[in-house]
Scaffold this active site. Structure first.
Site, PDB file in Angstrom:
ATOM      1  N   TYR A   1      18.512  30.473   7.390  1.00 52.35           N
ATOM      2  CA  TYR A   1      17.481  31.370   7.934  1.00 52.35           C
ATOM      3  C   TYR A   1      17.530  31.425   9.452  1.00 52.35           C
ATOM      4  O   TYR A   1      17.680  30.404  10.123  1.00 52.35           O
ATOM      5  CB  TYR A   1      16.096  30.868   7.540  1.00 52.35           C
ATOM      6  CG  TYR A   1      15.780  30.959   6.072  1.00 52.35           C
ATOM      7  CD1 TYR A   1      15.922  32.156   5.370  1.00 52.35           C
ATOM      8  CD2 TYR A   1      15.323  29.841   5.388  1.00 52.35           C
ATOM      9  CE1 TYR A   1      15.607  32.230   4.017  1.00 52.35           C
ATOM     10  CE2 TYR A   1      15.005  29.909   4.038  1.00 52.35           C
ATOM     11  CZ  TYR A   1      15.141  31.106   3.357  1.00 52.35           C
ATOM     12  OH  TYR A   1      14.835  31.164   2.044  1.00 52.35           O
TER      13      TYR A   1
ATOM     14  N   ASP B   1      14.719  23.818  -0.065  1.00 51.17           N
ATOM     15  CA  ASP B   1      15.460  23.208  -1.174  1.00 51.17           C
ATOM     16  C   ASP B   1      16.858  22.771  -0.811  1.00 51.17           C
ATOM     17  O   ASP B   1      17.556  22.225  -1.663  1.00 51.17           O
ATOM     18  CB  ASP B   1      15.623  24.226  -2.310  1.00 51.17           C
ATOM     19  CG  ASP B   1      14.326  24.908  -2.649  1.00 51.17           C
ATOM     20  OD1 ASP B   1      13.346  24.188  -2.868  1.00 51.17           O
ATOM     21  OD2 ASP B   1      14.297  26.157  -2.685  1.00 51.17           O
TER      22      ASP B   1
ATOM     23  N   ARG C   1     -10.988   0.200  14.096  1.00 51.05           N
ATOM     24  CA  ARG C   1     -10.950   0.972  12.839  1.00 51.05           C
ATOM     25  C   ARG C   1     -11.975   0.300  11.931  1.00 51.05           C
ATOM     26  O   ARG C   1     -13.158   0.341  12.229  1.00 51.05           O
ATOM     27  CB  ARG C   1      -9.539   0.982  12.232  1.00 51.05           C
ATOM     28  CG  ARG C   1      -8.521   1.673  13.117  1.00 51.05           C
ATOM     29  CD  ARG C   1      -7.202   1.935  12.409  1.00 51.05           C
ATOM     30  NE  ARG C   1      -6.775   0.877  11.492  1.00 51.05           N
ATOM     31  CZ  ARG C   1      -5.556   0.769  10.974  1.00 51.05           C
ATOM     32  NH1 ARG C   1      -4.630   1.653  11.277  1.00 51.05           N
ATOM     33  NH2 ARG C   1      -5.234  -0.210  10.153  1.00 51.05           N
TER      34      ARG C   1
ATOM     35  N   ARG D   1       0.962 -10.958   6.850  1.00 52.91           N
ATOM     36  CA  ARG D   1       0.876  -9.722   6.069  1.00 52.91           C
ATOM     37  C   ARG D   1       1.976  -8.732   6.456  1.00 52.91           C
ATOM     38  O   ARG D   1       1.692  -7.648   6.980  1.00 52.91           O
ATOM     39  CB  ARG D   1      -0.483  -9.035   6.282  1.00 52.91           C
ATOM     40  CG  ARG D   1      -1.715  -9.857   5.963  1.00 52.91           C
ATOM     41  CD  ARG D   1      -2.960  -8.964   5.955  1.00 52.91           C
ATOM     42  NE  ARG D   1      -3.089  -8.137   7.148  1.00 52.91           N
ATOM     43  CZ  ARG D   1      -3.771  -8.484   8.244  1.00 52.91           C
ATOM     44  NH1 ARG D   1      -4.414  -9.630   8.293  1.00 52.91           N
ATOM     45  NH2 ARG D   1      -3.814  -7.665   9.280  1.00 52.91           N
TER      46      ARG D   1
ATOM     47  N   CYS E   1      16.134  24.081   4.909  1.00 59.11           N
ATOM     48  CA  CYS E   1      15.316  24.965   4.059  1.00 59.11           C
ATOM     49  C   CYS E   1      14.467  24.128   3.105  1.00 59.11           C
ATOM     50  O   CYS E   1      14.553  22.909   3.088  1.00 59.11           O
ATOM     51  CB  CYS E   1      16.209  25.897   3.259  1.00 59.11           C
ATOM     52  SG  CYS E   1      17.336  26.848   4.286  1.00 59.11           S
TER      53      CYS E   1
ATOM     54  N   LYS F   1       0.842  -1.207   0.000  1.00 60.34           N
ATOM     55  CA  LYS F   1       0.000   0.000   0.000  1.00 60.34           C
ATOM     56  C   LYS F   1       0.879   1.259   0.000  1.00 60.34           C
ATOM     57  O   LYS F   1       2.083   1.175   0.285  1.00 60.34           O
ATOM     58  CB  LYS F   1      -0.912  -0.027   1.223  1.00 60.34           C
ATOM     59  CG  LYS F   1      -0.164   0.063   2.553  1.00 60.34           C
ATOM     60  CD  LYS F   1      -1.060  -0.262   3.735  1.00 60.34           C
ATOM     61  CE  LYS F   1      -0.276  -0.165   5.039  1.00 60.34           C
ATOM     62  NZ  LYS F   1      -1.051  -0.692   6.182  1.00 60.34           N
TER      63      LYS F   1
ATOM     64  N   HIS G   1      -6.824  -7.205  12.331  1.00 58.08           N
ATOM     65  CA  HIS G   1      -5.573  -6.444  12.419  1.00 58.08           C
ATOM     66  C   HIS G   1      -5.331  -6.100  13.890  1.00 58.08           C
ATOM     67  O   HIS G   1      -6.273  -5.817  14.630  1.00 58.08           O
ATOM     68  CB  HIS G   1      -5.713  -5.177  11.571  1.00 58.08           C
ATOM     69  CG  HIS G   1      -4.419  -4.470  11.256  1.00 58.08           C
ATOM     70  ND1 HIS G   1      -3.246  -5.129  10.960  1.00 58.08           N
ATOM     71  CD2 HIS G   1      -4.127  -3.147  11.165  1.00 58.08           C
ATOM     72  CE1 HIS G   1      -2.290  -4.229  10.707  1.00 58.08           C
ATOM     73  NE2 HIS G   1      -2.789  -3.033  10.829  1.00 58.08           N
TER      74      HIS G   1
HETATM   75  C1  LIG Z   1      -0.328  -1.701   6.829  1.00 56.75           C
HETATM   76  C2  LIG Z   1      -0.976  -2.981   7.161  1.00 56.75           C
HETATM   77  C3  LIG Z   1      -0.235  -4.156   7.362  1.00 56.75           C
HETATM   78  C4  LIG Z   1       1.260  -4.162   7.440  1.00 56.75           C
HETATM   79  O1  LIG Z   1       1.643  -3.617   8.679  1.00 56.75           O
HETATM   80  P1  LIG Z   1       3.203  -3.522   9.079  1.00 56.75           P
HETATM   81  O2  LIG Z   1       3.190  -3.034  10.477  1.00 56.75           O
HETATM   82  O3  LIG Z   1       3.791  -2.530   8.136  1.00 56.75           O
HETATM   83  O4  LIG Z   1       3.755  -4.869   8.904  1.00 56.75           O
HETATM   84  C5  LIG Z   1      -0.911  -5.339   7.536  1.00 56.75           C
HETATM   85  N1  LIG Z   1      -2.259  -5.371   7.541  1.00 56.75           N
HETATM   86  C6  LIG Z   1      -3.004  -4.253   7.385  1.00 56.75           C
HETATM   87  C7  LIG Z   1      -4.485  -4.336   7.425  1.00 56.75           C
HETATM   88  C8  LIG Z   1      -2.396  -3.017   7.194  1.00 56.75           C
HETATM   89  O5  LIG Z   1      -3.145  -1.930   7.058  1.00 56.75           O
END
Ligand SMILES: *Cc1c(COP(=O)(O)O)cnc(C)c1O
Length: 361
Positions: free
Chosen positions: A254, A303, A132, A213, A301, A34, A158
């Site tokens: 600056y 740039d 979430r 994942r 800065c 992602k 998750h």
């Molecule tokens: C981003 C994400 C992951 C990966 O998480 P990491 O901490 O980068 O390994 C896995 N599952 C879901 C749903 C995520 O949003």
């Protein structure tokens, strides 16, 4: 040449993916790509990850998944979060697996599947405590019931605190996950299960289930204090654009926040906050230049930044490493994150900028 460059080491990425896949030998590995591959380039990362043993890809949006399909990538892809008006039909037609968190989600997917004249592949998401997306446990049986006439590929969730080893929420979420799976089984489904992000992959083999994942770890950044041999994939470099001597008493950049105590040589580097150098690193960062770590002096800065080289000779055009894997002594993205009060995820994701060239090795 570009003023500054992000160098993505696909060899390191393949090494990390192979290492992670080896840690979960009984699971498939879904490489999470992602946010344009956490700033590394989703298509290039996806291809390298698949070569190294990943068999799934994880995207946030359906658009991100479609970009992978457009590049000719055929591996299974799960997309998990879209705006409510997203064109899911295009995703289903392109064989993108859809995450479903609610009856409303399910209706959207069913409608899109009809439009696409294709069968949707669904991963039902249970909210086990992150709050979430995902379905609350009390709505779960109805969602499972309604979804069971479709191909339910997986039940998934998750974790909130996987990076805090031993945090009690992990076991609680695991328990709720088991309960949700049991409900799916009781409805006659035989879905796969997946819940482990990088941190859980590295520390909780009991939570590997059918698919892991990993995201951040495939990019070589370790979210937990383990000594796995992960290699940072991204480095950020530029070149000295100009050098000059200034006398003691002159100030830099600056606000004149830094003043030379002695005569010194300065090197001007054409990378600033518009290129991904956080302004919050003003007065706190170093770079690797001509074999040594040297302080960046004065404010960052838009740039440019200015490096104090003392009495060393530094050539215009010399390479400047802003961050890398640390093996030559250069700062790392993790060090930048610690100095600016964030996580290295945000540093690398923030490196996707049209102004900065991205190259692959
Ligand atoms: C981003 C994400 C992951 C990966 O998480 P990491 O901490 O980068 O390994 C896995 N599952 C879901 C749903 C995520 O949003």
């Amino acid at each position: 040449m570009a003023r500054s460059e992000v160098v993505v080491d696909l060899g390191a990425l393949r090494h990390n993916v192979a290492l992670l896949a080896g840690l979960a030998p009984n699971s498939d590995t879904m490489a999470v790509v992602k946010a344009d591959g956490y700033g590394h380039g989703a298509v290039e990362v996806a291809r390298a990850a698949l070569e190294a043993g990943a068999t799934w890809l994880g995207s946030c949006s359906t658009q991100e998944a479609l970009a992978l399909r457009a590049a000719g990538i055929r591996a299974p892809i799960l997309a998990w979060l879209d705006a409510p008006d997203e064109d899911l039909a295009a995703g289903i037609a392109a064989d993108v697996d859809m995450s479903v968190s609610s009856l409303e989600d399910l209706r959207r997917v069913e409608q899109a599947a009809e439009e696409a004249d294709a069968r949707p592949r669904i991963h039902l998401k249970i909210d086990t405590g992150l709050s979430r997306n995902g379905c609350q446990p009390h709505d779960w049986p109805e969602l499972v019931e309604r979804a069971s006439k479709h191909e339910v590929v997986a039940v998934w969730s998750h974790l909130a605190c996987a990076d805090e080893i031993g945090h009690p929420s992990i076991d609680l979420q695991a328990k709720r996950f088991d309960d949700a799976y049991d409900v799916a089984k009781a409805h006659g489904l035989d879905p796969k299960r997946h819940i482990a992000n990088s941190a859980a992959l590295l520390t909780r083999p009991d939570l590997h289930f059918d698919i892991v994942r990993p995201g951040i770890a495939i990019y070589g950044l370790n979210p937990v204090p383990t000594d796995h041999d992960l290699r940072p994939v991204m480095s950020f470099r530029s070149r000295v654009a100009l050098t000059k001597r200034i006398p003691a008493g002159e100030s830099v950049s600056y606000g004149m926040t830094w003043t030379a105590q002695e005569d010194t040589t300065l090197a001007l580097v054409p990378a600033g906050y518009a290129d991904g150098v956080p302004r919050a690193l003003s007065g706190r960062m170093e770079v690797l230049l001509a074999g040594k770590r040297r302080p960046v002096v004065g404010r960052v800065c838009m740039d440019q930044i200015v490096v104090d080289c003392g009495n060393d000779e530094v050539a215009e055009g010399a390479e400047v490493v802003l961050f890398g894997d640390g093996r030559r002594g250069e700062p790392t993205a993790t060090e930048w994150a610690e100095l600016t009060g964030t996580i290295d995820y945000e540093i690398v994701c923030g490196m996707y900028r049209p102004r900065v060239r991205r190259i692959y090795t």
